[in-house]
Write an enzyme that holds these catalytic residues in place. Structure first.
Site, PDB file in Angstrom:
ATOM      1  N   HIS A 168      33.238  33.131  44.743  1.00 31.46           N
ATOM      2  CA  HIS A 168      32.912  34.556  44.667  1.00 31.46           C
ATOM      3  C   HIS A 168      34.077  35.431  45.121  1.00 31.46           C
ATOM      4  CE1 HIS A 168      29.087  32.551  44.375  1.00 31.46           C
ATOM      5  NE2 HIS A 168      28.482  33.677  44.036  1.00 31.46           N
ATOM      6  N   ARG A 200      33.373  28.082  40.137  1.00 32.54           N
ATOM      7  CA  ARG A 200      32.558  27.587  41.259  1.00 32.54           C
ATOM      8  C   ARG A 200      31.737  26.371  40.813  1.00 32.54           C
ATOM      9  NH1 ARG A 200      27.034  31.176  41.649  1.00 32.54           N
ATOM     10  NH2 ARG A 200      27.160  32.092  39.588  1.00 32.54           N
ATOM     11  N   GLU A 252      30.030  31.249  59.752  1.00 31.24           N
ATOM     12  CA  GLU A 252      31.245  30.758  59.100  1.00 31.24           C
ATOM     13  C   GLU A 252      32.349  30.382  60.085  1.00 31.24           C
ATOM     14  OE1 GLU A 252      29.703  33.619  58.429  1.00 31.24           O
ATOM     15  OE2 GLU A 252      28.760  33.232  56.489  1.00 31.24           O
ATOM     16  N   ARG A 283      32.835  33.519  40.457  1.00 31.60           N
ATOM     17  CA  ARG A 283      31.411  33.455  40.140  1.00 31.60           C
ATOM     18  C   ARG A 283      31.174  33.539  38.633  1.00 31.60           C
ATOM     19  NH1 ARG A 283      27.406  37.880  39.560  1.00 31.60           N
ATOM     20  NH2 ARG A 283      25.360  36.924  39.758  1.00 31.60           N
ATOM     21  N   ASP A 319      26.786  42.593  43.527  1.00 33.67           N
ATOM     22  CA  ASP A 319      26.716  42.669  44.998  1.00 33.67           C
ATOM     23  C   ASP A 319      27.582  43.802  45.561  1.00 33.67           C
ATOM     24  OD1 ASP A 319      24.830  40.778  45.389  1.00 33.67           O
ATOM     25  OD2 ASP A 319      26.183  39.215  46.114  1.00 33.67           O
ATOM     26  N   PHE A 369      33.948  35.702  53.424  1.00 33.46           N
ATOM     27  CA  PHE A 369      33.600  35.160  54.738  1.00 33.46           C
ATOM     28  C   PHE A 369      34.509  33.992  55.137  1.00 33.46           C
ATOM     29  CE2 PHE A 369      29.603  36.495  52.497  1.00 33.46           C
ATOM     30  CZ  PHE A 369      29.670  37.802  52.945  1.00 33.46           C
TER      31      PHE A 369
END
Lengths: 283, 311
Positions: free
Chosen positions: B109, B10, B58, B167, B117, B83
């Site tokens: 991610h 990323r 999104e 990530r 998460d 998303f």
């Protein structure tokens, strides 16, 4: 390419657009006549008066853009484009036929004059917002128009797009709602009421012009003129319309949202429209 | 041996956007309130006027990108894979894929290496979703070098591209002067005659390590890096299967619909071969440190080694 028409000429053109709609849907044996007919005068005004476009150069860079967010009323858009000279009126009879470029919903890859593929409700407005943003980013002066159904605004994405457009003060954007009051399952306020529509757009920082008669060219002109004068915020025009307008047995009938007329019904519909056409010729 | 450099892809994405932003004036970057996490914030710092934060919306972001692309811009839309590919799937299909608009989706991610998460944010389905859209190019770079090259390749390709970034900081394995990124071309990183390990993303480095462990047991594994999952380098996959017989696929993604499925689709039609798919086995992830999760789900060198050995 400006075409300046008087009111009677616009009415005559809109009547031809309606004939094209009925003919196309009859030939396809499927399609959406109700919402195409309710928006026929809006399509006509956009393509013959309001927008800076050139049917001989459909992709010219500085053209105004139109996105039919209520993409199922493609017959209305196609008929207006054909009348305006983007492609032969005769081709409308190939609507939805296998191998025809006139797809069931707008297809920008194959149809001259179609600026965005659409049909999945709620998505067209976002693309229109993106086009308006694009013009702002590169200091271009074209304007962007998008037409939504009043049932369509039940889609959450419409309000995501509206929030963004209001936030970004996209005054080159005009969002139109064709408020004919009906959706597939019945009256919009019985199914899941989106009212008050104007207040919702106001809350999202739009300049709102409400209760505009979608079948009165003076009212349509006044609304678009007001939108053009509006600076610092996008405009929403809420058109009051009659679903199925111009074809007696289709008017205000939810059942004609997505149904094709049979041969007999087609003859009746065309007779209705011929009568209107003849009356306009007397003017 | 010197410490191996580790960078999250990323981060590479954010850095590449800045580089490309200088070269392409019509490049614009869209984000949905995650600029700090997706690293488009790096681009925002360099080109604030070309960074568009769409807020947490999104689906609208993808539609806006379609409108930007239809008017000549090159939009990169960024969010977490969950998303970008998940929530906005239908917008990507209908507003981007169907009109074949020049939209690049930079999804970060991806996979379980999201870590703490947990399952709601660990997207193990994005490759499967994106792969089904006609005309969509799907790229999952293995490291920093490849991620940056992939961004450039995506720009040079006219049409929709899905880029998958992670990530977690992962080892840089392609840092060599002759490195070249070719869209749709797999890369043989290690020759071997007993089995072919076809990996993508962060699993490539782990597979190379696993191959070294296998070598000690006398198993000679060929390792292929597939950065472009669609279009798949079928020629290379078929040739490798012919050469080694057994094939193993490794990905930080569900075994349903990802690289493993793409390889099986190819081989079942062309050269029926026994394939072992290593990935997330039709289950949701969970919270935990990324490295621990990769270990638990058998995607580290140790896990790959054990499965290949037993295959």
């Amino acid at each position: 390419m400006e075409v300046n028409m008087n009111k009677t000429e616009l009415q005559k053109t809109a009547n031809e657009v309606r004939k094209g709609i009925v003919t196309a849907v009859h030939s396809a044996k499927a399609g959406h006549p109700g919402g195409s007919l309710s928006a026929a005068d809006i399509f006509t005004y956009l393509y013959f008066e309001e927008m800076n476009i050139d049917p001989k150069d459909p992709k010219k860079a500085d053209r105004d853009r139109f996105v039919l967010s209520k993409g199922h009323t493609a017959p209305g858009l196609y008929s207006a484009l054909a009348q305006r000279g983007y492609f032969p009126v005769e081709d409308l009879k190939t609507l939805r036929h296998l191998g025809s470029y006139l797809q069931g919903h707008p297809d920008m890859k194959h149809i001259p004059g179609v600026d965005m593929s659409s049909g999945s409700l709620g998505q067209g407005i976002s693309a229109a917002v993106g086009m308006a943003l694009s013009a702002k980013l590169s200091n271009e002066s074209y304007r962007v128009y998008t037409l939504l159904g009043d049932g369509e605004i039940q889609e959450g994405q419409v309000w995501e797009a509206s929030m963004f457009a209001g936030h970004r003060k996209l005054d080159n954007l005009v969002v139109m709602v064709d408020n004919n009051g009906l959706q597939i399952d019945g009256k919009i306020d019985d199914v899941c009421s989106p009212y008050p529509i104007g207040d919702k757009f106001k809350a999202f920082n739009f300049h709102v012009i409400e209760n505009v008669d979608a079948h009165d060219f003076d009212a349509i002109k006044a609304a678009f003129d007001e939108a053009r004068q509006t600076k610092g915020q996008p405009t929403a025009i809420i058109f009051k319309s009659t679903k199925g307008k111009g074809v007696s047995f289709m008017e205000n009938q939810a059942g004609w949202h997505g149904k094709a007329p049979n041969d007999e019904e087609y003859a009746t519909a065309m007779a209705d429209l011929e009568k209107v056409g003849e009356a306009l010729c007397q003017k | 041996m010197s410490e191996v450099k580790k960078i999250a892809t990323r981060e590479s994405y954010g850095n590449a956007l800045v580089e490309m932003g200088a070269k392409y004036e019509n490049l614009v970057v869209l984000d949905a309130d995650l600029a700090a996490a997706t690293k488009t914030g790096i681009f925002k710092k360099a080109y604030p006027e070309r960074h568009i934060d769409c807020g947490i919306a999104e689906c609208n972001m993808v539609g806006i990108a379609a409108g930007l692309a239809a008017t000549g811009k090159i939009p990169f839309v960024s969010s977490f894979a969950m998303f970008a590919a998940g929530r906005a799937f239908e917008q990507v299909r209908n507003s981007v894929g169907y009109p074949k608009l020049n939209v690049k989706i930079g999804a970060t991610h991806a996979g379980i290496s999201v870590g703490e998460d947990g399952a709601t944010h660990q997207c193990n389905e994005d490759i499967a979703l994106m792969r089904t859209i006609p005309g969509m190019v799907v790229i999952n770079p293995a490291d920093d070098v490849e991620a940056k090259a992939a961004v450039q390749a995506a720009i040079e390709h006219d049409g929709p591209v899905y880029l998958r970034f992670g990530r977690l900081a992962t080892p840089v394995i392609n840092d060599r002067p002759d490195y070249k990124f070719e869209l749709g071309k797999g890369v043989v990183l290690r020759e071997g005659k007993d089995v072919t390990i076809i990996a993508t993303g962060l699993c490539v480095a782990q597979s190379l390590e696993a191959a070294e462990m296998l070598a000690k047991d006398g198993i000679d594994a060929k390792v292929i890096n597939i950065h472009t999952i669609k279009p798949l380098d079928e020629e290379l996959v078929i040739a490798a299967a012919k050469e080694t017989g057994k094939v193993v696929t490794v990905e930080e993604h569900s075994v349903i619909g990802g690289l493993g499925s793409a390889v099986c689709d190819c081989l079942s039609e062309n050269l029926p071969t026994k394939v072992l798919k290593i990935g997330i086995n039709d289950t949701f992830g969970e919270s935990g440190p990324a490295v621990a999760l990769i270990h638990k789900y058998g995607l580290d060198a140790e896990g790959i080694y054990a499965k290949v050995k037993a295959f």
